[in-house]
Design a protein around this motif. Structure first.
Motif, PDB file in Angstrom:
ATOM      1  N   ARG A 147      25.614   8.490  52.926  1.00 46.93           N
ATOM      2  CA  ARG A 147      25.677   7.726  54.185  1.00 46.93           C
ATOM      3  C   ARG A 147      26.538   6.485  54.004  1.00 46.93           C
ATOM      4  N   GLN A 148      27.771   6.698  53.589  1.00 50.15           N
ATOM      5  CA  GLN A 148      28.680   5.572  53.346  1.00 50.15           C
ATOM      6  C   GLN A 148      28.903   4.775  54.635  1.00 50.15           C
ATOM      7  N   LEU A 186      18.336   6.350  41.208  1.00 49.86           N
ATOM      8  CA  LEU A 186      19.008   7.638  41.421  1.00 49.86           C
ATOM      9  C   LEU A 186      18.991   8.076  42.883  1.00 49.86           C
ATOM     10  N   PRO A 187      17.826   8.152  43.542  1.00 49.61           N
ATOM     11  CA  PRO A 187      17.854   8.543  44.969  1.00 49.61           C
ATOM     12  C   PRO A 187      18.555   7.523  45.854  1.00 49.61           C
ATOM     13  N   LEU A 188      18.449   6.229  45.487  1.00 46.90           N
ATOM     14  CA  LEU A 188      19.099   5.195  46.295  1.00 46.90           C
ATOM     15  C   LEU A 188      20.624   5.356  46.248  1.00 46.90           C
ATOM     16  N   GLY A 189      21.172   5.576  45.050  1.00 47.56           N
ATOM     17  CA  GLY A 189      22.621   5.762  44.916  1.00 47.56           C
ATOM     18  C   GLY A 189      23.077   7.037  45.600  1.00 47.56           C
ATOM     19  N   ALA A 239      22.006   3.000  40.294  1.00 47.40           N
ATOM     20  CA  ALA A 239      22.300   3.218  41.718  1.00 47.40           C
ATOM     21  C   ALA A 239      23.806   3.175  41.963  1.00 47.40           C
ATOM     22  N   ARG A 240      24.476   2.213  41.387  1.00 47.47           N
ATOM     23  CA  ARG A 240      25.933   2.097  41.581  1.00 47.47           C
ATOM     24  C   ARG A 240      26.671   3.255  40.918  1.00 47.47           C
ATOM     25  N   THR A 241      26.243   3.632  39.717  1.00 43.27           N
ATOM     26  CA  THR A 241      26.889   4.743  39.016  1.00 43.27           C
ATOM     27  C   THR A 241      26.704   6.051  39.771  1.00 43.27           C
ATOM     28  N   THR A 242      25.480   6.286  40.257  1.00 44.34           N
ATOM     29  CA  THR A 242      25.206   7.516  41.014  1.00 44.34           C
ATOM     30  C   THR A 242      26.036   7.561  42.281  1.00 44.34           C
ATOM     31  N   ARG A 243      26.107   6.447  42.973  1.00 47.08           N
ATOM     32  CA  ARG A 243      26.887   6.404  44.227  1.00 47.08           C
ATOM     33  C   ARG A 243      28.350   6.749  43.966  1.00 47.08           C
ATOM     34  N   ALA A 244      28.933   6.132  42.939  1.00 43.86           N
ATOM     35  CA  ALA A 244      30.345   6.393  42.622  1.00 43.86           C
ATOM     36  C   ALA A 244      30.556   7.852  42.220  1.00 43.86           C
ATOM     37  N   ALA A 245      29.621   8.401  41.433  1.00 45.32           N
ATOM     38  CA  ALA A 245      29.765   9.790  40.980  1.00 45.32           C
ATOM     39  C   ALA A 245      29.648  10.766  42.147  1.00 45.32           C
ATOM     40  N   SER A 251      26.793   2.967  56.215  1.00 44.81           N
ATOM     41  CA  SER A 251      25.580   2.746  57.011  1.00 44.81           C
ATOM     42  C   SER A 251      24.852   1.483  56.523  1.00 44.81           C
ATOM     43  N   TRP A 252      23.834   1.091  57.255  1.00 43.56           N
ATOM     44  CA  TRP A 252      23.070  -0.101  56.853  1.00 43.56           C
ATOM     45  C   TRP A 252      22.365   0.128  55.513  1.00 43.56           C
ATOM     46  N   LEU A 253      21.966   1.414  55.271  1.00 48.41           N
ATOM     47  CA  LEU A 253      21.308   1.732  53.998  1.00 48.41           C
ATOM     48  C   LEU A 253      22.267   1.541  52.834  1.00 48.41           C
ATOM     49  N   ASP A 254      23.515   1.996  53.027  1.00 44.53           N
ATOM     50  CA  ASP A 254      24.538   1.849  51.982  1.00 44.53           C
ATOM     51  C   ASP A 254      24.802   0.366  51.694  1.00 44.53           C
ATOM     52  N   SER A 255      25.001  -0.417  52.761  1.00 41.80           N
ATOM     53  CA  SER A 255      25.295  -1.849  52.579  1.00 41.80           C
ATOM     54  C   SER A 255      24.127  -2.565  51.916  1.00 41.80           C
ATOM     55  N   LEU A 256      22.930  -2.272  52.403  1.00 40.96           N
ATOM     56  CA  LEU A 256      21.743  -2.961  51.879  1.00 40.96           C
ATOM     57  C   LEU A 256      21.494  -2.603  50.406  1.00 40.96           C
TER      58      LEU A 256
END
Length: 310
Positions: free
Chosen positions: A125-126, A116-119, A193-199, A128-133
């Motif tokens: 921070r779309q 959850l926090p990662l997504g 993580a992927r679902t949270t990021r998209a939402a 960024s290195w954090l997003d890619s990693l």
């Protein structure tokens, strides 16, 4: 909310009836005899002994009579008696359900606590290195088979470094839980993580977020009060649906780590053609899935007070 919960619980009845019908028919039309498998396979089968066991277990009766007897037992909470263990199925499952719930909850807790926090941070921070990693890690986590990850963890953390025990339950020792929970939880952590990021990315484009920023609210306040709250509905739905899949996936992890839960019991009972235990395990897994999704539905109103149940 109470009326809505009652309606949902009543909807369980036709669902369970339909599932038990399919399960009962499929398990009883499989070729082979449970009575034959229960005998010593090194000796020639004795037809009289097989007939005696089938009569004792009720397998000599027509299938529809057996199904009606099974339904009568379910109404009173009786799941039947194990063919091989000579014990009540309810007692056998009761002894195994806590290890499975313990494993599933630990895996889900790990998945939510990290995913959850990662997504959320990746969406804020779309590029960024954090997003890619994190997204590379998420794709790798979803793609990685649980049994393969489990074997790798056992090899490096149990055999090479010797931090955690290889397998077993250890009478509830938390050290025995770590490797099975990681093996089971990594895939779901990546999915959350992927679902949270998209939402979060979707919510960030909404008008009310722009309005909140135009009022001069700080980014911390906008993200915590507006973005996070509106993201949680989709995340909760994903977590609820995936919990059922997670309970089903315990079958593989429990066998790999010799974990004494319902999953390993289900595999053993299928192999031994112990039909009452197999039916009981599947039914309990389905019930857990239904109850968890009911809880998730009720939590919608807690997360977003605008949601009203009728």
């Amino acid at each position: 909310m109470h009326l809505y919960a009652l309606k949902r619980i009543l909807q369980f009845i036709p669902t369970i009836f339909f599932i038990t019908l399919i399960m009962f028919v499929l398990l009883n039309i499989l070729p082979g005899s449970a009575a034959y498998l229960a005998l010593d396979q090194r000796k020639a089968p004795d037809p009289k002994l097989i007939a005696q066991l089938e009569k004792e277990w009720g397998l000599d009766k027509p299938m529809h009579i057996r199904y009606l007897n099974y339904l009568k037992g379910l109404v009173t909470g009786d799941l039947g008696k194990s063919f091989l263990r000579k014990e009540s199925v309810s007692k056998i499952i009761a002894d195994r359900i806590w290890p499975t719930l313990k494993l599933a909850l630990a895996s889900l807790g790990l998945a939510v606590a990290v995913g959850l926090p990662l997504g959320f941070l990746s969406a804020l921070r779309q590029g960024s290195w954090l997003d890619s990693l994190s997204m590379i890690g998420a794709v790798s986590g979803i793609s990685m088979p649980q049994f393969w990850l489990g074997i790798l963890l056992m090899f490096f953390l149990s055999v090479k470094v010797r931090i955690f025990p290889t397998s077993g339950y250890g009478e509830g020792n938390p050290m025995y839980l770590v490797l099975p929970a990681i093996s089971l939880g990594v895939g779901y952590m990546a999915l959350i993580a992927r679902t949270t990021r998209a939402a979060v990315i979707d919510v960030l484009t909404m008008d009310f977020v722009r309005t909140a920023r135009s009022k001069g609210l700080s980014e911390l306040l906008v993200n915590s009060r507006h973005v996070f709250q509106n993201t949680m509905i989709l995340v909760l739905t994903t977590v609820g649906l995936q919990f059922g899949s997670l309970i089903g996936s315990t079958v593989i992890v429990e066998k790999l780590f010799s974990w004494p839960g319902i999953g390993s019991l289900l595999v053993d009972s299928i192999y031994q053609r112990d039909i009452p235990v197999t039916q009981g395990c599947i039914l309990v897994i389905i019930l857990i899935f239904l109850i968890v999704n009911l809880i998730v539905d009720l939590l919608y109103a807690v997360v977003d007070p605008r949601i009203k149940y009728q």
